[in-house]
Design a protein around this motif. Structure first.
Motif, PDB file in Angstrom:
ATOM      1  N   LEU A  44       0.816  -1.210   0.000  1.00  0.00           N
ATOM      2  CA  LEU A  44       0.000   0.000   0.000  1.00  0.00           C
ATOM      3  C   LEU A  44       0.850   1.261   0.000  1.00  0.00           C
ATOM      4  N   ALA A  45       2.166   1.110   0.157  1.00  0.00           N
ATOM      5  CA  ALA A  45       3.041   2.286   0.185  1.00  0.00           C
ATOM      6  C   ALA A  45       3.062   2.973  -1.177  1.00  0.00           C
ATOM      7  N   GLY A  46       3.013   2.187  -2.267  1.00  0.00           N
ATOM      8  CA  GLY A  46       3.042   2.775  -3.611  1.00  0.00           C
ATOM      9  C   GLY A  46       1.870   3.711  -3.861  1.00  0.00           C
ATOM     10  N   PRO A  47       0.604   3.222  -3.698  1.00  0.00           N
ATOM     11  CA  PRO A  47      -0.539   4.114  -3.899  1.00  0.00           C
ATOM     12  C   PRO A  47      -0.546   5.305  -2.945  1.00  0.00           C
ATOM     13  N   ARG A  48      -0.127   5.087  -1.697  1.00  0.00           N
ATOM     14  CA  ARG A  48      -0.078   6.190  -0.741  1.00  0.00           C
ATOM     15  C   ARG A  48       0.957   7.217  -1.187  1.00  0.00           C
ATOM     16  N   GLU A  50       1.980   7.744  -4.229  1.00  0.00           N
ATOM     17  CA  GLU A  50       1.448   8.423  -5.420  1.00  0.00           C
ATOM     18  C   GLU A  50       0.435   9.486  -5.033  1.00  0.00           C
ATOM     19  N   ARG A  51      -0.424   9.179  -4.056  1.00  0.00           N
ATOM     20  CA  ARG A  51      -1.417  10.155  -3.603  1.00  0.00           C
ATOM     21  C   ARG A  51      -0.721  11.362  -2.991  1.00  0.00           C
ATOM     22  N   LEU A  52       0.302  11.132  -2.167  1.00  0.00           N
ATOM     23  CA  LEU A  52       1.041  12.235  -1.543  1.00  0.00           C
ATOM     24  C   LEU A  52       1.761  13.086  -2.582  1.00  0.00           C
ATOM     25  N   GLU A  53       2.319  12.443  -3.603  1.00  0.00           N
ATOM     26  CA  GLU A  53       2.990  13.187  -4.671  1.00  0.00           C
ATOM     27  C   GLU A  53       1.980  14.026  -5.452  1.00  0.00           C
ATOM     28  N   ALA A  54       0.786  13.479  -5.707  1.00  0.00           N
ATOM     29  CA  ALA A  54      -0.255  14.235  -6.419  1.00  0.00           C
ATOM     30  C   ALA A  54      -0.714  15.422  -5.587  1.00  0.00           C
ATOM     31  N   GLU A  55      -0.884  15.218  -4.275  1.00  0.00           N
ATOM     32  CA  GLU A  55      -1.275  16.320  -3.398  1.00  0.00           C
ATOM     33  C   GLU A  55      -0.211  17.408  -3.377  1.00  0.00           C
ATOM     34  N   ASP A  60       1.708  22.810  -5.147  1.00  0.00           N
ATOM     35  CA  ASP A  60       2.667  23.610  -5.911  1.00  0.00           C
ATOM     36  C   ASP A  60       1.960  24.432  -6.978  1.00  0.00           C
ATOM     37  N   LEU A  61       1.018  23.814  -7.678  1.00  0.00           N
ATOM     38  CA  LEU A  61       0.273  24.524  -8.714  1.00  0.00           C
ATOM     39  C   LEU A  61      -0.561  25.645  -8.109  1.00  0.00           C
ATOM     40  N   ALA A  62      -1.214  25.385  -6.992  1.00  0.00           N
ATOM     41  CA  ALA A  62      -2.014  26.418  -6.323  1.00  0.00           C
ATOM     42  C   ALA A  62      -1.135  27.588  -5.902  1.00  0.00           C
TER      43      ALA A  62
END
Length: 139
Positions: A44-48, A50-55, A60-62
């Motif tokens: 589950l570390a991979g999806p977590r 990925e979610r943290l990187e997306a957040e 950064d965009l905001a």
């Protein structure tokens, strides 16, 4: 053949301390003798991660949108303002609190330009490229 069995699924720590989803299943024969066991683990570390990187990318965009030295006005599919950066506020005199959740065309476009701006927005939402379209904003 497979006659009976059990299945169990749970989140469990892995050997390196990260969470993983585990699924354990067994099958038994007529005499209830275990014929086989299946264990499937999903990290589950991979999806977590990925979610943290997306957040982080969203943050950064905001941050970029809010500090950019150009007016950024975001609209949802109904033409309602959902982004109004610092530069848009400076140029129009409307704060982001005053602008967000208002109709862009109805509240910020002069009446004599409203139809053409609405047509342009409809075309843009339909995926048509719109270039070099100028219109005034109310201030």
């Amino acid at each position: 053949g497979v006659v009976g069995g059990f299945a169990f699924g749970a989140a469990a720590p892995s050997s390196i301390g990260q969470s993983m989803h585990a699924f354990l299943a067994s099958s038994t024969d007529v005499g209830e003798t275990v014929e086989g066991v299946l264990y499937v683990g999903q990290d589950l570390a991979g999806p977590r991660r990925e979610r943290l990187e997306a957040e982080a990318a969203v943050q950064d965009l905001a941050r970029l949108v809010s500090t950019l030295n150009a007016p950024i006005i975001g609209l949802d599919s109904k033409g309602v303002v959902n982004e109004w950066n610092r530069r848009a506020a400076l140029l129009t005199g409307f704060s982001d609190q005053e602008a967000i959740r208002k109709s862009f065309v109805r509240d910020f476009i002069p009446e004599d330009f409203a139809d053409s701006v609405q047509t342009m927005l409809t075309q843009a939402l339909a995926g048509q490229d719109i270039t070099n379209y100028e219109f005034p904003l109310l201030t």
